[in-house]
Design an enzyme around this catalytic site. Structure first.
Site, short mmCIF file in Angstrom:
data_model
loop_
_atom_site.label_atom_id
_atom_site.label_comp_id
_atom_site.label_asym_id
_atom_site.label_seq_id
_atom_site.Cartn_x
_atom_site.Cartn_y
_atom_site.Cartn_z
N CYS A 230 -2.18 -7.23 6.09
CA CYS A 230 -1.48 -8.40 5.54
C CYS A 230 -0.56 -9.10 6.54
CB CYS A 230 -0.69 -8.01 4.31
SG CYS A 230 -1.74 -7.53 2.95
N GLY B 100 10.66 0.22 15.81
CA GLY B 100 9.64 1.19 16.21
C GLY B 100 8.47 0.48 16.85
N GLU C 226 0.86 -1.17 0.00
CA GLU C 226 0.00 0.00 0.00
C GLU C 226 0.90 1.23 0.00
OE1 GLU C 226 -2.99 -0.24 3.06
OE2 GLU C 226 -3.45 -2.29 2.48
N LYS D 93 4.04 -16.40 -1.48
CA LYS D 93 3.46 -15.20 -0.89
C LYS D 93 3.58 -15.19 0.63
CE LYS D 93 0.96 -11.71 -0.01
NZ LYS D 93 0.62 -10.47 -0.62
N LYS E 130 -2.04 -10.91 9.89
CA LYS E 130 -2.96 -12.03 9.68
C LYS E 130 -2.31 -13.12 8.83
CE LYS E 130 -5.25 -11.08 5.41
NZ LYS E 130 -4.90 -11.99 4.35
#
Ligand code: UDX
Length: 438
Positions: free
Chosen positions: A263, A256, A155, A207, A266
């Site tokens: 994504c 941090g 994103e 993935k 989960k």
């Protein structure tokens, strides 16, 4: 080619627009009428840099349109990309497959001969083979196939990651499917993008393996931050130093408040659940530690904040800079920033949250938090400011000017991206995780 993209969330909307921009005729499919109305006018229903321009261009050119009908999709498409969500199941680590299953069940009866269904959603390994069987069962007469083509877009960089991916991975069971996918991605292949063609299970695993590796890298550096805090070291210098080793690399070593989003959290949990089902749970037991280190970051930030306001949040004003799980996104799913804000409020603090793009989504998820559209407004009379999402505008803040609006000039940099020296010389007390001596 005639392509359908089913599910127009972050992944699907971007994929649909990029496919149309690559010269294909594209039909986007969704069940949400609000999303369809916005997209049909060329407006993305979420914030993603570069997407509005791309959508408007492709919608205006007539190469991209939208529908809610799987029948229309089945009749139209040669290649169908399945891009619906696979959220974590309530009360379990496993992925919820109901949206993927519903798409395949709805589409299968309408598939044309010679068509290809391509899964893009992140799924437990074995799903592709199961869905191929389901299509054969629901429409035994049709000559259609199934392939898997995982998506690695980030994103905030989704358009660039889709138009210029660093690799394409496809899981196929025939040369025909492979040839169709090569045609879909012809512009990327011409540009030299590596193309890895493999079996269905390996494609599915690539993935989750990639996301697990990234999550592990972040939790590794955050574990080092814990040790640095105890030993008096500096995690940023440590990350810079080990990152110079090209075998390690500096990227994804920013310590941090940890990772969030729709994504990584989960996906590592679903991967653990699936490994357990396959009888190899032990192989992924380290991911439990990765998850735990990550969740401890949020707690550690709340503890440090409480310590800095004198041991109790009661009667204290706390300003939170950032609500999105990362900058250049309005996504607040599993956002560390919002979790920390909510925990401080729960302990009696008056919390006011600022974010340049994610306020509406944040408000929908945490309606009782106070929100401000202006940074100075968020910091007004604050006893503590927490920097939790590293938007560029926070790095550009005038620390001297902000000092005038707060009650106490105390800052926690939860992302290790602010110029601590500049804030300190403006009069602020600055603390960060993993940098106890700095
Ligand atoms: C991730 C993967 O990168 C992408 O390939 C996959 O397709 C989807 O999941 P995304 O969720 O968009 O993408 O965000 P990403 O940039 O990977 O960041 C994930 C989280 O890790 C964010 O909360 C970010 O703030 C955090 N992060 C990232 C760190 O805390 N430290 C880092 O060094 C890098």
């Amino acid at each position: 080619m005639r392509i359908t993209v089913i599910g127009t969330g972050y992944l699907g909307a971007v994929h649909a627009a990029c496919m149309a921009d690559s010269g294909h005729e594209v039909l986007g499919v969704d069940v949400d009428p609000r999303k369809l109305a916005a997209l049909s006018e060329g407006r993305p229903p979420f914030f993603e840099p570069g997407l509005p321009e791309l959508l408007r261009r492709t919608v205006d050119a007539g190469s991209l349109r939208f529908t809610d009908s799987l029948q229309e999709a089945g009749e139209f498409g040669e290649v169908h990309f399945v891009c619906v969500g696979t959220p974590q199941q309530p009360g379990s680590y496993a992925a919820d497959m109901k949206y993927v299953d519903a798409v395949v069940d709805g589409l299968a009866p309408h598939l044309r001969d010679g068509s290809l269904v391509v899964g893009k959603s992140t799924v437990p390994v074995g799903t592709a083979a199961r869905l191929a069987g389901r299509i054969a069962e629901l429409n035994p007469a049709v000559d259609a196939e199934l392939a898997w083509n995982p998506e690695f877009l980030r994103e905030g960089f989704a358009v660039q990651d889709t138009l210029r991916p660093d690799r394409l991975v496809v899981g196929v069971t025939s040369e025909r499917a492979d040839a169709m996918l090569r045609e879909v991605y012809a512009p990327m292949l011409t540009a030299g993008c590596p193309y890895i063609s493999t079996d269905l299970a390996t494609a599915e695993l690539v993935k989750v393996a990639a996301n697990s590796f990234l999550a592990t890298k972040i939790s590794f550096v955050n574990a080092m931050a814990e040790v640095c805090d105890a030993a008096g070291g500096d995690v940023v210098t440590l990350a810079d130093a080990i990152g110079h080793d090209t075998r390690i690399g500096r990227r994804f070593l920013s310590a941090g408040v940890g990772f969030g989003g729709g994504c990584l959290p989960k996906d590592i949990r679903a991967f653990m659940a699936r490994a357990g089902e396959l009888g190899v749970g032990e192989a992924l037991s380290f991911l439990k530690a990765v998850d735990e280190v990550n969740m401890r970051r949020r707690q550690r930030t709340v503890d440090l904040a409480r310590e800095l306001v004198g041991g109790s949040f009661l009667g204290k004003n706390v300003a939170i800079l950032g609500a999105a799980f990362k900058p250049d996104s309005d996504d607040v799913r599993d956002s560390p920033a919002l979790n920390i804000a909510a925990a401080i409020q729960l302990q009696g603090g008056q919390v006011r949250v600022h974010d340049p793009e994610a306020i509406d989504n944040a408000r929908a998820q945490f309606p009782t938090l106070d929100y401000a559209l202006d940074i100075e407004k968020a910091c007004e009379r604050a006893d503590l400011v927490l920097h939790l999402t590293e938007w560029t505008q926070y790095r550009e803040l005038d620390a001297g000017r902000l000092l005038k609006v707060v009650r106490e000039p105390v800052l926690i940099d939860g992302r290790n991206t602010l110029d601590m020296a500049a804030w300190r010389s403006a009069g602020w007390t600055v603390r960060a995780l993993g940098r106890s001596q700095h």
